[in-house]
Design an enzyme around this catalytic site. Sequence first.
Site, PDB file in Angstrom:
ATOM      1  N   ALA A  65       0.871  -1.173   0.000  1.00 43.61           N
ATOM      2  CA  ALA A  65       0.000   0.000   0.000  1.00 43.61           C
ATOM      3  C   ALA A  65       0.908   1.224   0.000  1.00 43.61           C
ATOM      4  O   ALA A  65       2.066   1.155   0.430  1.00 43.61           O
ATOM      5  CB  ALA A  65      -0.879  -0.011   1.238  1.00 43.61           C
ATOM      6  N   GLY A 110       0.584  -4.967   0.831  1.00 41.72           N
ATOM      7  CA  GLY A 110      -0.610  -5.074  -0.013  1.00 41.72           C
ATOM      8  C   GLY A 110      -0.339  -5.794  -1.326  1.00 41.72           C
ATOM      9  O   GLY A 110      -1.252  -6.342  -1.939  1.00 41.72           O
ATOM     10  N   GLU A 113      -0.576  -9.357  -0.466  1.00 37.92           N
ATOM     11  CA  GLU A 113      -2.006  -9.622  -0.226  1.00 37.92           C
ATOM     12  C   GLU A 113      -2.785  -9.679  -1.532  1.00 37.92           C
ATOM     13  O   GLU A 113      -3.696 -10.495  -1.686  1.00 37.92           O
ATOM     14  CB  GLU A 113      -2.574  -8.534   0.705  1.00 37.92           C
ATOM     15  CG  GLU A 113      -2.022  -8.659   2.122  1.00 37.92           C
ATOM     16  CD  GLU A 113      -2.324  -7.455   2.992  1.00 37.92           C
ATOM     17  OE1 GLU A 113      -2.013  -6.323   2.562  1.00 37.92           O
ATOM     18  OE2 GLU A 113      -2.858  -7.632   4.095  1.00 37.92           O
ATOM     19  N   GLU A 133       4.603  -5.057   7.335  1.00 37.46           N
ATOM     20  CA  GLU A 133       3.870  -3.968   8.011  1.00 37.46           C
ATOM     21  C   GLU A 133       4.336  -3.739   9.440  1.00 37.46           C
ATOM     22  O   GLU A 133       4.273  -2.627   9.951  1.00 37.46           O
ATOM     23  CB  GLU A 133       2.362  -4.285   8.017  1.00 37.46           C
ATOM     24  CG  GLU A 133       1.687  -4.175   6.663  1.00 37.46           C
ATOM     25  CD  GLU A 133       1.774  -5.445   5.835  1.00 37.46           C
ATOM     26  OE1 GLU A 133       2.544  -6.360   6.200  1.00 37.46           O
ATOM     27  OE2 GLU A 133       1.060  -5.516   4.822  1.00 37.46           O
TER      28      GLU A 133
HETATM   29  N1  COA Z   1       4.591   3.177  -0.625  1.00 36.07           N
HETATM   30  C1  COA Z   1       4.968   4.341  -1.191  1.00 36.07           C
HETATM   31  N2  COA Z   1       6.108   4.486  -1.904  1.00 36.07           N
HETATM   32  C2  COA Z   1       6.870   3.384  -2.035  1.00 36.07           C
HETATM   33  C3  COA Z   1       6.532   2.138  -1.492  1.00 36.07           C
HETATM   34  C4  COA Z   1       5.327   2.061  -0.757  1.00 36.07           C
HETATM   35  N3  COA Z   1       4.895   0.923  -0.214  1.00 36.07           N
HETATM   36  N4  COA Z   1       7.500   1.246  -1.797  1.00 36.07           N
HETATM   37  C5  COA Z   1       8.409   1.916  -2.531  1.00 36.07           C
HETATM   38  N5  COA Z   1       8.041   3.205  -2.681  1.00 36.07           N
HETATM   39  C6  COA Z   1       8.740   4.266  -3.409  1.00 36.07           C
HETATM   40  C7  COA Z   1       9.952   4.763  -2.643  1.00 36.07           C
HETATM   41  O1  COA Z   1       9.577   5.711  -1.671  1.00 36.07           O
HETATM   42  C8  COA Z   1      10.765   5.343  -3.768  1.00 36.07           C
HETATM   43  O2  COA Z   1      10.212   6.587  -4.117  1.00 36.07           O
HETATM   44  P1  COA Z   1      11.207   7.861  -4.394  1.00 36.07           P
HETATM   45  O3  COA Z   1      12.033   7.435  -5.579  1.00 36.07           O
HETATM   46  O4  COA Z   1      10.278   8.981  -4.702  1.00 36.07           O
HETATM   47  O5  COA Z   1      12.021   8.035  -3.158  1.00 36.07           O
HETATM   48  C9  COA Z   1      10.490   4.400  -4.933  1.00 36.07           C
HETATM   49  O6  COA Z   1       9.268   3.737  -4.620  1.00 36.07           O
HETATM   50  C10 COA Z   1      11.568   3.351  -5.134  1.00 36.07           C
HETATM   51  O7  COA Z   1      11.735   2.668  -3.911  1.00 36.07           O
HETATM   52  P2  COA Z   1      13.163   2.516  -3.143  1.00 36.07           P
HETATM   53  O8  COA Z   1      12.892   2.326  -1.706  1.00 36.07           O
HETATM   54  O9  COA Z   1      14.061   3.617  -3.544  1.00 36.07           O
HETATM   55  O10 COA Z   1      13.672   1.171  -3.810  1.00 36.07           O
HETATM   56  P3  COA Z   1      14.707   0.121  -3.171  1.00 36.07           P
HETATM   57  O11 COA Z   1      15.049  -0.813  -4.263  1.00 36.07           O
HETATM   58  O12 COA Z   1      15.818   0.833  -2.485  1.00 36.07           O
HETATM   59  O13 COA Z   1      13.870  -0.664  -2.050  1.00 36.07           O
HETATM   60  C11 COA Z   1      11.935  -1.834  -1.182  1.00 36.07           C
HETATM   61  C12 COA Z   1      12.783  -1.470  -2.426  1.00 36.07           C
HETATM   62  C13 COA Z   1      10.702  -2.576  -1.682  1.00 36.07           C
HETATM   63  C14 COA Z   1      12.754  -2.730  -0.250  1.00 36.07           C
HETATM   64  C15 COA Z   1      11.528  -0.543  -0.439  1.00 36.07           C
HETATM   65  O14 COA Z   1      10.994   0.372  -1.376  1.00 36.07           O
HETATM   66  C16 COA Z   1      10.503  -0.750   0.633  1.00 36.07           C
HETATM   67  O15 COA Z   1      10.835  -1.237   1.701  1.00 36.07           O
HETATM   68  N6  COA Z   1       9.223  -0.381   0.370  1.00 36.07           N
HETATM   69  C17 COA Z   1       8.167  -0.463   1.341  1.00 36.07           C
HETATM   70  C18 COA Z   1       7.693  -1.873   1.488  1.00 36.07           C
HETATM   71  C19 COA Z   1       6.606  -1.954   2.549  1.00 36.07           C
HETATM   72  O16 COA Z   1       6.833  -1.682   3.704  1.00 36.07           O
HETATM   73  N7  COA Z   1       5.413  -2.340   2.118  1.00 36.07           N
HETATM   74  C20 COA Z   1       4.293  -2.487   2.985  1.00 36.07           C
HETATM   75  C21 COA Z   1       3.539  -1.220   3.072  1.00 36.07           C
HETATM   76  S1  COA Z   1       2.177  -1.403   4.183  1.00 36.07           S
END
Ligand code: COA
Length: 300
Positions: A65, A110, A113, A133
Amino acid sequence: MYTTLHTDLTDHILTVTINRPDKLNALNKKVIAELDEVVTEIYVNKEIKSALITGAGPKAFVAGADITEFQGLTKEEGMALAKKGQDIFFRIASSPKPIAAAVNGFALGGGCELAMACHFRLCNLTARFGQPEVNLGLIPGYGGTQRLTQLVGKGRALEIMLTARMVDAREAHVIGLVNYIVEEPDELLSKTRELLSIINEKAPIAIAHIIECANIAAGDGAPAEEGWTANAGDPEIDPFGAGAGGPTGPDSATGPANTTGVRNGFLREQIAFGECFATEDMKEGAAAFLAKRKPVFTGR
Ligand code: COA
């Protein structure tokens, strides 16, 4: 027209690509609303026999999400957000037409999910599943606590959710989170379509009934709202009393009703088995077998 999704209908298979690759296809309000719309399209468009959901870009199926939309939410707004996500994912799980997830890259929160709400999952070797989460002081809210437990068992599900760790493709396959790993790079979508093409040749009404009955066994497919039961009290279909639920037709635009419970699942199977005998497709299937020819099903 969708702005966050790309869709393509070829050979009766709708490919739905979530298209926010710069944000790793995170599910913001717009994506959620458009997913709702596309699910309705899958239900009502007779040209669509099955669908697959995938993510745009090389990095992610869906990374969760959209966390930027979480800030400042109240308790009530959080509950409403979970309900909205759950309702759409219930409609995916309840779809009378098969919906597969083709998981490329991150399928987190999400995203995991969403993949689990689909009827089955294929992935490539880049796939990473997880419910992180808890890192945000949250819990999975779009059905993850339930569907992960259904799919991989309580012990594994709890360990994955409580540690927030990522599960790679090989482990996901071993624990039953995905049906197949597609080893060949770039063949994820074609292999998923191949599998759906096999199903598309089967009888649509039987397919819908099988999905409905399996959902009952898994306790999936519709919200267990307080005080809500479908067909409760109708002795024809609810002999176990109020709360047992009952069947609905496979062509409903909102999906089959809540019918959890083992006894009720067997009952639904009996009724649906009988209903198949009233279809032209059942007659065609039996006649084709006896004539040693391929059946041609029409969905009637
Ligand atoms: N919500 C909003 N934005 C998200 C996102 C999310 N769940 N997951 C990734 N993004 C965005 C990042 O903020 C980044 O945006 P920016 O370029 O404007 O800063 C872009 O997507 C790329 O992500 P980034 O974190 O730079 O990539 P990465 O390869 O370094 O890491 C992940 C990848 C998936 C490990 C990391 O993005 C992450 O941990 N995301 C959240 C996962 C999460 O907690 N999901 C559950 C949400 S309830």
